[in-house]
Design a protein around this motif. Structure first.
Motif, PDB file in Angstrom:
ATOM      1  N   ARG A  16       0.832  -1.215   0.000  1.00 56.21           N
ATOM      2  CA  ARG A  16       0.000   0.000   0.000  1.00 56.21           C
ATOM      3  C   ARG A  16       0.865   1.263   0.000  1.00 56.21           C
ATOM      4  O   ARG A  16       0.554   2.240  -0.661  1.00 56.21           O
ATOM      5  CB  ARG A  16      -0.938  -0.007   1.213  1.00 56.21           C
ATOM      6  N   GLU A  17       1.969   1.236   0.722  1.00 53.72           N
ATOM      7  CA  GLU A  17       2.857   2.399   0.772  1.00 53.72           C
ATOM      8  C   GLU A  17       3.505   2.662  -0.592  1.00 53.72           C
ATOM      9  O   GLU A  17       3.630   3.802  -1.015  1.00 53.72           O
ATOM     10  CB  GLU A  17       3.938   2.156   1.826  1.00 53.72           C
ATOM     11  N   ARG A  18       3.900   1.613  -1.292  1.00 54.12           N
ATOM     12  CA  ARG A  18       4.551   1.768  -2.601  1.00 54.12           C
ATOM     13  C   ARG A  18       3.562   2.017  -3.720  1.00 54.12           C
ATOM     14  O   ARG A  18       3.884   2.660  -4.703  1.00 54.12           O
ATOM     15  CB  ARG A  18       5.384   0.518  -2.913  1.00 54.12           C
ATOM     16  N   TRP A  19       2.364   1.449  -3.613  1.00 54.23           N
ATOM     17  CA  TRP A  19       1.382   1.504  -4.695  1.00 54.23           C
ATOM     18  C   TRP A  19       0.023   1.974  -4.185  1.00 54.23           C
ATOM     19  O   TRP A  19      -0.968   1.253  -4.275  1.00 54.23           O
ATOM     20  CB  TRP A  19       1.246   0.140  -5.363  1.00 54.23           C
ATOM     21  N   PRO A  20      -0.083   3.200  -3.657  1.00 55.75           N
ATOM     22  CA  PRO A  20      -1.350   3.667  -3.090  1.00 55.75           C
ATOM     23  C   PRO A  20      -2.457   3.807  -4.126  1.00 55.75           C
ATOM     24  O   PRO A  20      -3.635   3.757  -3.779  1.00 55.75           O
ATOM     25  CB  PRO A  20      -0.984   5.025  -2.480  1.00 55.75           C
ATOM     26  N   GLN A  21      -2.119   3.945  -5.386  1.00 55.41           N
ATOM     27  CA  GLN A  21      -3.111   4.125  -6.438  1.00 55.41           C
ATOM     28  C   GLN A  21      -3.754   2.807  -6.890  1.00 55.41           C
ATOM     29  O   GLN A  21      -4.705   2.810  -7.649  1.00 55.41           O
ATOM     30  CB  GLN A  21      -2.497   4.862  -7.636  1.00 55.41           C
ATOM     31  N   GLU A  32      -6.332   3.178 -14.232  1.00 55.31           N
ATOM     32  CA  GLU A  32      -5.569   3.872 -15.261  1.00 55.31           C
ATOM     33  C   GLU A  32      -4.272   4.385 -14.650  1.00 55.31           C
ATOM     34  O   GLU A  32      -4.270   5.350 -13.892  1.00 55.31           O
ATOM     35  CB  GLU A  32      -6.390   5.029 -15.817  1.00 55.31           C
ATOM     36  N   ILE A  33      -3.192   3.695 -14.938  1.00 54.91           N
ATOM     37  CA  ILE A  33      -1.875   4.142 -14.508  1.00 54.91           C
ATOM     38  C   ILE A  33      -1.005   4.254 -15.740  1.00 54.91           C
ATOM     39  O   ILE A  33      -1.314   3.691 -16.794  1.00 54.91           O
ATOM     40  CB  ILE A  33      -1.240   3.199 -13.461  1.00 54.91           C
ATOM     41  N   SER A  34       0.069   4.954 -15.608  1.00 51.25           N
ATOM     42  CA  SER A  34       0.954   5.135 -16.757  1.00 51.25           C
ATOM     43  C   SER A  34       1.656   3.831 -17.101  1.00 51.25           C
ATOM     44  O   SER A  34       1.753   2.912 -16.288  1.00 51.25           O
ATOM     45  CB  SER A  34       1.989   6.218 -16.453  1.00 51.25           C
ATOM     46  N   ARG A  35       2.149   3.765 -18.298  1.00 48.34           N
ATOM     47  CA  ARG A  35       2.902   2.587 -18.743  1.00 48.34           C
ATOM     48  C   ARG A  35       4.154   2.421 -17.894  1.00 48.34           C
ATOM     49  O   ARG A  35       4.549   1.303 -17.558  1.00 48.34           O
ATOM     50  CB  ARG A  35       3.258   2.734 -20.220  1.00 48.34           C
ATOM     51  N   VAL A  36       4.767   3.523 -17.526  1.00 49.39           N
ATOM     52  CA  VAL A  36       5.960   3.482 -16.679  1.00 49.39           C
ATOM     53  C   VAL A  36       5.625   2.846 -15.326  1.00 49.39           C
ATOM     54  O   VAL A  36       6.359   1.980 -14.841  1.00 49.39           O
ATOM     55  CB  VAL A  36       6.548   4.904 -16.499  1.00 49.39           C
ATOM     56  N   GLU A  37       4.501   3.245 -14.721  1.00 48.53           N
ATOM     57  CA  GLU A  37       4.090   2.666 -13.441  1.00 48.53           C
ATOM     58  C   GLU A  37       3.763   1.177 -13.588  1.00 48.53           C
ATOM     59  O   GLU A  37       4.152   0.361 -12.750  1.00 48.53           O
ATOM     60  CB  GLU A  37       2.866   3.400 -12.890  1.00 48.53           C
ATOM     61  N   PHE A  38       3.038   0.819 -14.647  1.00 50.03           N
ATOM     62  CA  PHE A  38       2.691  -0.578 -14.879  1.00 50.03           C
ATOM     63  C   PHE A  38       3.955  -1.426 -15.026  1.00 50.03           C
ATOM     64  O   PHE A  38       4.089  -2.483 -14.408  1.00 50.03           O
ATOM     65  CB  PHE A  38       1.820  -0.720 -16.128  1.00 50.03           C
ATOM     66  N   ASP A  39       4.885  -0.949 -15.849  1.00 54.88           N
ATOM     67  CA  ASP A  39       6.127  -1.697 -16.067  1.00 54.88           C
ATOM     68  C   ASP A  39       6.939  -1.830 -14.782  1.00 54.88           C
ATOM     69  O   ASP A  39       7.546  -2.876 -14.530  1.00 54.88           O
ATOM     70  CB  ASP A  39       6.962  -1.043 -17.166  1.00 54.88           C
TER      71      ASP A  39
END
Length: 95
Positions: A16-21, A32-39
Motif C-alpha cells: 500500500r505504501e509503494r502503490w497507493p493508487q 488507469e496508470i501510466s505505462r511506466v508505473e505498470f512496467d
C-alpha cells in the motif's frame, strides 16, 4: 515462520505504501496508470517471483514445505495476474 510466509508478509504489508493508487479489495484491477508505473510494478512482481522461488527451495530444505498461508498467496497471485506474471512454478497450479 517459514521464509515464503515471511516474504509474503513483507510484500503485502509494504504494498500500500509503494502503490497507493492500486486498489486491493474486493476486486483487484489496475486503474488507469501510466505505462511506466505498470512496467515498474511488473518488474517488482517478477523480482518477487524469483525471491519466492528461492524462499520455497529454502523452506523445502529446512523441512517447511508449502507453509505459506492461502490469504498471502491469493494477494500475491491477484497482483501477479493483473500484470501478467505467472506464479504456477512457485505456488503450483490453481486448485
Amino acid at each position: 515462520m517459514c521464509i515464503v510466509s515471511n516474504v509474503g508478509d513483507g510484500y503485502r504489508d509494504n504494498f500500500r505504501e509503494r502503490w497507493p493508487q492500486v486498489p486491493l479489495q474486493p476486486t483487484f484491477t489496475i486503474p488507469e496508470i501510466s505505462r511506466v508505473e505498470f512496467d515498474a510494478l511488473k518488474r517488482e512482481v517478477e523480482a518477487l517471483k524469483k525471491l519466492l522461488g528461492e524462499a520455497k527451495r529454502f523452506d523445502e530444505v529446512t523441512g517447511q514445505p508449502d507453509c505459506e498461508m492461502d490469504s498471502k498467496v491469493k494477494f500475491i497471485r491477484q497482483i501477479a495476474d493483473a500484470v501478467g506474471v505467472d506464479l504456477k512454478d512457485v505456488f503450483g497450479p490453481r486448485g
